[in-house]
Design a protein around this motif. Structure first.
Motif, mmCIF file in Angstrom:
data_model
loop_
_atom_site.group_PDB
_atom_site.id
_atom_site.type_symbol
_atom_site.label_atom_id
_atom_site.label_comp_id
_atom_site.label_asym_id
_atom_site.label_seq_id
_atom_site.Cartn_x
_atom_site.Cartn_y
_atom_site.Cartn_z
ATOM 1 N N THR A 32 -2.839 0.500 8.206
ATOM 2 C CA THR A 32 -1.597 0.604 7.408
ATOM 3 C C THR A 32 -0.857 1.900 7.747
ATOM 4 O OG1 THR A 32 -2.739 1.607 5.528
ATOM 5 C CG2 THR A 32 -2.463 -0.779 5.470
ATOM 6 N N LYS A 33 -1.606 2.882 8.243
ATOM 7 C CA LYS A 33 -0.935 4.135 8.646
ATOM 8 C C LYS A 33 -0.110 3.898 9.908
ATOM 9 C CE LYS A 33 -3.732 7.055 5.961
ATOM 10 N NZ LYS A 33 -4.194 5.898 5.167
ATOM 11 N N ILE A 34 -0.634 3.050 10.778
ATOM 12 C CA ILE A 34 0.122 2.748 11.999
ATOM 13 C C ILE A 34 1.403 1.981 11.635
ATOM 14 C CG2 ILE A 34 0.058 1.579 14.254
ATOM 15 C CD1 ILE A 34 -1.855 3.964 14.024
ATOM 16 N N VAL A 35 1.257 1.049 10.688
ATOM 17 C CA VAL A 35 2.447 0.304 10.252
ATOM 18 C C VAL A 35 3.457 1.287 9.655
ATOM 19 C CG1 VAL A 35 3.305 -1.421 8.603
ATOM 20 C CG2 VAL A 35 1.167 -1.826 9.838
ATOM 21 N N ILE B 189 5.084 4.139 20.069
ATOM 22 C CA ILE B 189 4.030 3.568 19.215
ATOM 23 C C ILE B 189 3.652 2.147 19.652
ATOM 24 C CG2 ILE B 189 5.546 2.666 17.396
ATOM 25 C CD1 ILE B 189 3.498 3.913 15.402
ATOM 26 N N SER B 190 4.585 1.459 20.305
ATOM 27 C CA SER B 190 4.255 0.080 20.710
ATOM 28 C C SER B 190 3.216 0.082 21.835
ATOM 29 C CB SER B 190 5.519 -0.666 21.127
ATOM 30 O OG SER B 190 6.088 -0.004 22.221
ATOM 31 N N MET B 191 3.045 1.245 22.501
ATOM 32 C CA MET B 191 2.086 1.316 23.604
ATOM 33 C C MET B 191 0.747 1.889 23.144
ATOM 34 S SD MET B 191 4.023 0.332 26.051
ATOM 35 C CE MET B 191 3.230 0.786 27.586
ATOM 36 N N LEU B 192 0.611 2.135 21.840
ATOM 37 C CA LEU B 192 -0.562 2.847 21.338
ATOM 38 C C LEU B 192 -1.861 2.067 21.553
ATOM 39 C CD1 LEU B 192 -1.535 5.295 19.653
ATOM 40 C CD2 LEU B 192 -1.298 3.847 17.647
ATOM 41 N N GLU B 193 -2.818 2.766 22.147
ATOM 42 C CA GLU B 193 -4.148 2.162 22.256
ATOM 43 C C GLU B 193 -5.123 3.120 21.602
ATOM 44 O OE1 GLU B 193 -5.386 0.774 26.064
ATOM 45 O OE2 GLU B 193 -3.373 0.016 26.455
ATOM 46 N N ALA B 194 -5.460 2.834 20.351
ATOM 47 C CA ALA B 194 -6.345 3.749 19.624
ATOM 48 C C ALA B 194 -7.305 2.918 18.805
ATOM 49 C CB ALA B 194 -5.518 4.632 18.704
ATOM 50 N N ASP B 195 -8.366 3.570 18.319
ATOM 51 C CA ASP B 195 -9.286 2.864 17.433
ATOM 52 C C ASP B 195 -8.753 2.998 16.012
ATOM 53 O OD1 ASP B 195 -11.314 2.082 15.744
ATOM 54 O OD2 ASP B 195 -12.826 2.491 17.281
ATOM 55 N N VAL B 196 -8.278 1.897 15.451
ATOM 56 C CA VAL B 196 -7.713 1.948 14.104
ATOM 57 C C VAL B 196 -8.597 1.137 13.163
ATOM 58 C CG1 VAL B 196 -5.348 2.313 14.873
ATOM 59 C CG2 VAL B 196 -6.182 -0.004 14.579
ATOM 60 N N SER B 197 -9.876 1.063 13.514
ATOM 61 C CA SER B 197 -10.753 0.159 12.782
ATOM 62 C C SER B 197 -11.158 0.696 11.407
ATOM 63 C CB SER B 197 -12.002 -0.110 13.603
ATOM 64 O OG SER B 197 -12.618 1.118 13.916
ATOM 65 N N ASP C 117 0.877 -1.165 0.000
ATOM 66 C CA ASP C 117 0.000 0.000 0.000
ATOM 67 C C ASP C 117 0.913 1.213 0.000
ATOM 68 O OD1 ASP C 117 0.400 1.009 2.912
ATOM 69 O OD2 ASP C 117 0.201 -1.159 3.015
ATOM 70 N N ASN C 118 0.349 2.348 -0.346
ATOM 71 C CA ASN C 118 1.207 3.520 -0.463
ATOM 72 C C ASN C 118 1.587 4.129 0.883
ATOM 73 O OD1 ASN C 118 1.479 3.251 -3.153
ATOM 74 N ND2 ASN C 118 0.445 5.151 -3.729
ATOM 75 N N ASP C 119 0.919 3.702 1.965
ATOM 76 C CA ASP C 119 1.366 4.163 3.285
ATOM 77 C C ASP C 119 2.760 3.609 3.555
ATOM 78 O OD1 ASP C 119 -0.985 5.592 3.902
ATOM 79 O OD2 ASP C 119 -1.998 3.726 4.450
ATOM 80 N N THR C 120 2.910 2.295 3.320
ATOM 81 C CA THR C 120 4.219 1.662 3.515
ATOM 82 C C THR C 120 5.249 2.277 2.571
ATOM 83 O OG1 THR C 120 3.071 -0.365 4.089
ATOM 84 C CG2 THR C 120 5.402 -0.584 3.520
ATOM 85 N N LEU C 121 4.840 2.432 1.309
ATOM 86 C CA LEU C 121 5.756 3.031 0.327
ATOM 87 C C LEU C 121 6.227 4.408 0.806
ATOM 88 C CD1 LEU C 121 7.088 3.237 -2.496
ATOM 89 C CD2 LEU C 121 4.903 4.044 -3.377
ATOM 90 N N SER C 122 5.297 5.196 1.359
ATOM 91 C CA SER C 122 5.675 6.555 1.761
ATOM 92 C C SER C 122 6.656 6.514 2.937
ATOM 93 C CB SER C 122 4.433 7.383 2.129
ATOM 94 O OG SER C 122 3.832 6.898 3.309
#
Ligand SMILES: N[C@@H](CCC(=O)OP(=O)(O)O)C(=O)O
Length: 432
Positions: free
Chosen positions: A217-220, A196-204, A150-155
């Protein structure tokens, strides 16, 4: 261009560029992006755009209503759309007399270290010439094995390649929330993520009908970016001017004599965004390339003794430390390194999993092929010649060709089960 300028990568997804229903380009957004980029450039910053939208624009050009599922058809539409997309960008930027360049990448293009460095040099030259590089995946060639995905990873990979200060991931929400703000009135914005490893957010939030990414994919991408030392920012794509305001805010924040964590008293609040702070110990360019620029073609299972020697004693990987091989790979190809326990009673030098789950700890470029390593694993280096009939190196992989994931950089040696402690008696092969 001012040498003190920042390097900024801005990623726009398909849904920011192309209307989801009509597939028409969203000219108002594109124009605002162009104005923002031109302004940043004028202020001495180096800007890279990562622009999705080739498939979407291709759909419109060919009057196709729905994204097909047949890969060659998607690739053909991307080929049609990419040139139209670039002509659109070129046209808009030309009104402000800003030259642009197209860079299309697949994973293969940077799998070779010299090509990766070439890409870095090309970006550098474009910056020197005041050109805005516009990056997309080379969809026509990219099949799954060589796709960024995906382009998130590419970026994020582009941001690490150009050693960016900031990576902006433009999306349809203004920031990350602790819960879905559309359904949960108690949802709180998350403004700064320091770990970021402690992130608790809604990424649904799922990706759009045309794009491939979503919030996950933005988190990745943020993980990749921050590990390479890039501050990664999520903000709303419908307000591209926010990018400029956020950059200004961050500059003021850095210059402010007395900053109090995230806020400084006399600096006006910036537009809403989520900012992922870069790692304090960013990984080096070569490490990033080994971990993320290459597609692994197989897996080497190594035991804890080897793992300890690699991580804590900077040793190279000997055949004695390898307990299993998976996949088909040739010399100098990349493989995953997975740590497992080797059990003394396992037959044929095989390993069994018990106690700790096997986990990928890093990647390596190997000196021997999968078939060769399957023959020499568990043996001393002095035996390689008699087993294979030749020997190129006493090591399966040199330390300089091994990279560990950031969380593995200073690991405590994992505790061993009693059975394994026993097995690691003096008669076990020595490790370098
Ligand atoms: N490279 C493809 C886009 C890949 C993709 O879907 O990215 P995104 O829209 O950012 O999730 C294109 O230009 O159509």
């Amino acid at each position: 261009m001012a040498a003190s300028g920042l390097t900024i990568v801005i990623k726009l997804g398909t849904s920011s560029i192309v209307d989801e229903k009509t597939h028409e380009p969203i000219l108002s957004i594109l124009t605002l992006i162009v104005e923002t980029v031109a302004k940043l450039r004028k202020e001495g910053h180096r800007v890279v755009l990562v622009s999705s939208g080739a498939v979407g624009v291709g759909l419109r050009r060919m009057n196709v209503d729905d994204r097909p599922t047949y890969l060659p058809r998607i690739q053909a539409l991307a080929a049609v759309g990419q040139c139209r997309l670039m002509s659109l960008w070129d046209n808009l930027f030309s009104h402000l007399r800003v030259p642009v360049a197209q860079i299309l990448l697949t994973r293969n293009d940077i799998a070779d270290r010299s090509q990766y460095i070439n890409a870095q040099n090309t970006f550098e030259q474009l910056f020197d010439m005041g050109v805005i590089p516009i990056v997309n995946e080379n969809d026509t060639l990219a099949v799954s094995e060589i796709k960024f995905g995906d382009n998130d990873t590419l970026s994020a990979i582009a941001a690490a390649t150009v050693k960016a200060d900031y990576l902006f991931l433009m999306t349809d929400v203004d920031c990350l929330y602790t819960a879905n703000p559309r359904t949960n009135p108690d949802a709180e914005p998350i403004e700064v993520v320091s770990d970021i490893s402690m992130l608790e957010a809604d990424v649904s939030s799922a990706g759009s009908a045309l794009g491939t990414g979503g919030m996950s994919t933005k988190i990745v991408a943020a993980k990749l970016g921050t590990s390479a030392g890039v501050t990664t920012i999520i903000t709303k794509s419908s307000k591209p001017g926010n990018v400029h305001d956020i950059v200004k805010y961050l500059q003021r924040l850095q210059e402010a004599p007395e900053s109090n964590g995230n806020q400084t008293l006399d600096i006006p609040r910036p537009p809403l965004h989520t900012r992922f702070l870069p790692s304090d110990t960013p990984i080096q360019s070569v490490t990033f390339w080994l971990l993320h620029g290459l597609t692994p073609h197989g897996t080497l299972y190594i035991d804890y003794g080897a793992y300890d020697a690699l991580v804590n004693h900077q040793a190279s990987l000997l055949p004695a430390g390898v307990v299993g091989v998976e996949g088909h790979f040739a010399q100098q190809e990349a493989v995953r390194l997975v740590v497992v326990e080797k059990h003394p009673e396992a037959l044929n030098g095989d390993f069994i999993h018990h106690g700790q789950e096997p986990r990928e700890v890093g990647r390596a470029l190997v000196n021997y092929s999968a078939t060769e390593i399957a023959l020499i694993k568990g043996h001393r280096s002095t035996q390689i010649g008699s087993i294979l009939g030749w020997s190129d190196s006493e090591y399966v992989a040199l330390r300089e060709n091994i990279s560990f994931h950031p969380e593995e950089s200073h690991p405590a040696t994992p505790s061993l089960t009693p059975a394994l402690e026993e097995w690691k008696s003096p008669q076990s092969p020595p490790r370098s």
